[in-house]
Design an enzyme around this catalytic site. Structure first.
Site, short mmCIF file in Angstrom:
data_model
loop_
_atom_site.label_atom_id
_atom_site.label_comp_id
_atom_site.label_asym_id
_atom_site.label_seq_id
_atom_site.Cartn_x
_atom_site.Cartn_y
_atom_site.Cartn_z
N ASP A 143 37.75 33.68 40.89
CA ASP A 143 38.50 33.91 39.67
C ASP A 143 37.62 34.02 38.42
O ASP A 143 37.73 34.99 37.67
CB ASP A 143 39.55 32.80 39.51
CG ASP A 143 40.47 33.02 38.34
OD1 ASP A 143 40.03 32.84 37.18
OD2 ASP A 143 41.66 33.34 38.56
N VAL A 171 43.52 34.93 37.16
CA VAL A 171 43.34 36.14 37.98
C VAL A 171 43.87 35.93 39.39
O VAL A 171 44.55 36.80 39.95
CB VAL A 171 41.86 36.57 38.00
CG1 VAL A 171 41.66 37.74 38.95
CG2 VAL A 171 41.39 36.93 36.61
N ASP A 172 43.60 34.78 39.98
CA ASP A 172 44.12 34.50 41.32
C ASP A 172 45.64 34.60 41.35
O ASP A 172 46.22 35.22 42.24
CB ASP A 172 43.70 33.10 41.76
CG ASP A 172 42.32 33.06 42.39
OD1 ASP A 172 41.94 34.03 43.07
OD2 ASP A 172 41.61 32.06 42.19
N MET A 173 46.28 33.95 40.39
CA MET A 173 47.74 33.92 40.40
C MET A 173 48.34 35.29 40.10
O MET A 173 49.33 35.71 40.71
CB MET A 173 48.25 32.87 39.41
CG MET A 173 47.65 31.49 39.61
SD MET A 173 47.72 30.88 41.31
CE MET A 173 49.25 29.94 41.25
#
Length: 404
Positions: A143, A171-173
């Site tokens: 991320d 960013v991951d989510m």
């Protein structure tokens, strides 16, 4: 009425955050999500936790946050019989999700081409940092690295601090949500055409899509964003975070009407009569002076008091809440966003989980199961996919399958 994805079977090879967040949303909608993970230790996200996390072994806080509603099958993907297990499951599956480093899943024998041969109608979603093709396809990505590569960090921080990443895995989510949307679209397309589909979801694309408005401003003006801290990107002094008598309050007064209502509520309505603050352009040009004056007025009450008064004046504002305060908001309880009736494997009492971030008038999305223990459902899953008791016993004795 059945839940939207009640008849959808998902084989989930993903780990940590982006992939599991995507498949959790499918589980909220009723999909049967089978989490395929390593025997014994499970997926790597199970072990990402603060030092003071009291959760049982293999059930760390990161794992708990994105795996509600799933069942766990512990399978050694390098075992000689793993291919038999995976292909027999894929025959009946609708979706496969994986976020191994680009190329790894193909070397294991479970890439799209291999599984499509078993099930041509399969929706196959690969999640990676930079996509499956291109000069950075094989680069490792986390991320923070993608926050940097997307230009996001050029907008976070101040001149004194320099570029900063967000304090949470944005960013991951976002990539998980992107993948969930892509899968939903592919399933509808399959319903209309009968065809499966390969989905290539990249963290970089997801991150940059969040910055669409900012990139458009840059492309239209040629002006790069500055490190403005809590200030508005347009440098509006009435859109900022202010210290109050107690706590901090975030204000977003953008229009003239909102600005007039703000200064009236603060008790300084004549402020806008001054030439230096009388127009939008003047306020931007003299933003530092205006901020100082507004700050003196905000110091007279607490952030919570100002939030209430500004709400009455229809000025967008919120006290900056701590985590405990955010969780205690009555609005969350009203929306049934917090689930407190699920007890994960190894826990003695229920754990609070987040529900889906939307509701519906019927069949509101909801996790039906707590996050699973490693291999908690191995026997049940294999039975569902047609394995006999004898076959399951052989797989367990041979080390291909693990059980909780």
């Amino acid at each position: 009425m059945t839940r939207a994805f009640e008849n959808i079977k998902v084989i989930d090879f993903s780990q940590v955050l982006a992939g599991p967040f995507a498949t959790q949303h499918l589980a909220f909608l009723g999909a049967d999500v089978v989490k395929v993970e390593a025997c014994g230790t499970g997926e790597s996200g199970r072990h990402i936790r603060p030092a003071d996390d009291p959760s049982p072994e293999n059930m760390g806080s990161v794992f708990l946050s994105v795996n509600a509603g799933k069942r766990s099958l512990a399978l050694d993907l390098k075992h000689e019989r793993a291919s038999e297990v995976v292909h027999r499951m894929v025959e009946q599956a609708d979706v496969v999700v994986q976020n191994f480093k680009t190329g790894v899943i193909d070397r294991l024998g479970f890439g799209y081409d291999a599984l499509r041969a078993t099930n041509p109608g399969l929706v196959y979603c690969s999640i990676s940092g930079y996509g499956q093709q291109g000069p950075r396809a094989h680069a490792a990505a986390y991320d923070p690295a993608v926050q940097s590569a997307s230009g996001m960090m050029q907008m976070v921080g101040t001149e004194d601090s320099g570029p900063l990443r967000t304090g949470y895995p944005l960013v991951d989510m976002a990539t998980g949500l992107t993948a969930a949307i892509a899968i939903c679209g592919a399933l509808y397309r399959r319903k209309e055409t009968g065809e499966g589909q390969f989905l290539d979801v990249a963290m970089l694309d997801s991150a940059m899509s969040l910055l669409a408005a900012n990139f458009m401003m840059y492309m239209r003006t040629g002006t790069e964003p500055a490190l403005l801290g809590n200030q508005s990107q347009l440098r509006i002094p009435t859109a900022d975070v202010f210290p109050a008598g107690e706590g901090h309050i975030q204000i977003t007064a953008l229009t003239d009407d909102q600005t007039r209502a703000l200064v009236k509520t603060l008790g300084c309505p004549s402020l806008l009569d001054e030439e230096r603050f009388s127009t939008f352009e003047a306020r931007v040009a003299n933003r530092h002076e205006m901020r100082e004056l507004l700050t003196t007025h905000f110091a007279k009450r607490t952030a919570v008091e100002w939030e209430s008064l500004l709400a009455q004046a229809k000025v967008p504002a919120s006290a900056v809440l701590t985590f405990p305060q955010a969780l205690e908001q009555e609005q969350l309880k009203h929306r049934a966003f917090l689930l407190d009736d699920l007890t994960p494997h190894g826990f003695e009492e229920p754990v609070t989980f987040f529900n889906a971030a939307y509701s519906a008038n019927v069949d509101t999305p909801r996790a039906q199961l707590p996050p699973p223990g490693v291999g908690e459902h191995s026997r049940d899953v294999l039975t569902q996919f047609g394995f006999t008791d004898g076959e399951i016993g052989e797989l367990i004795d041979g080390g291909a399958i693990g059980v909780a």
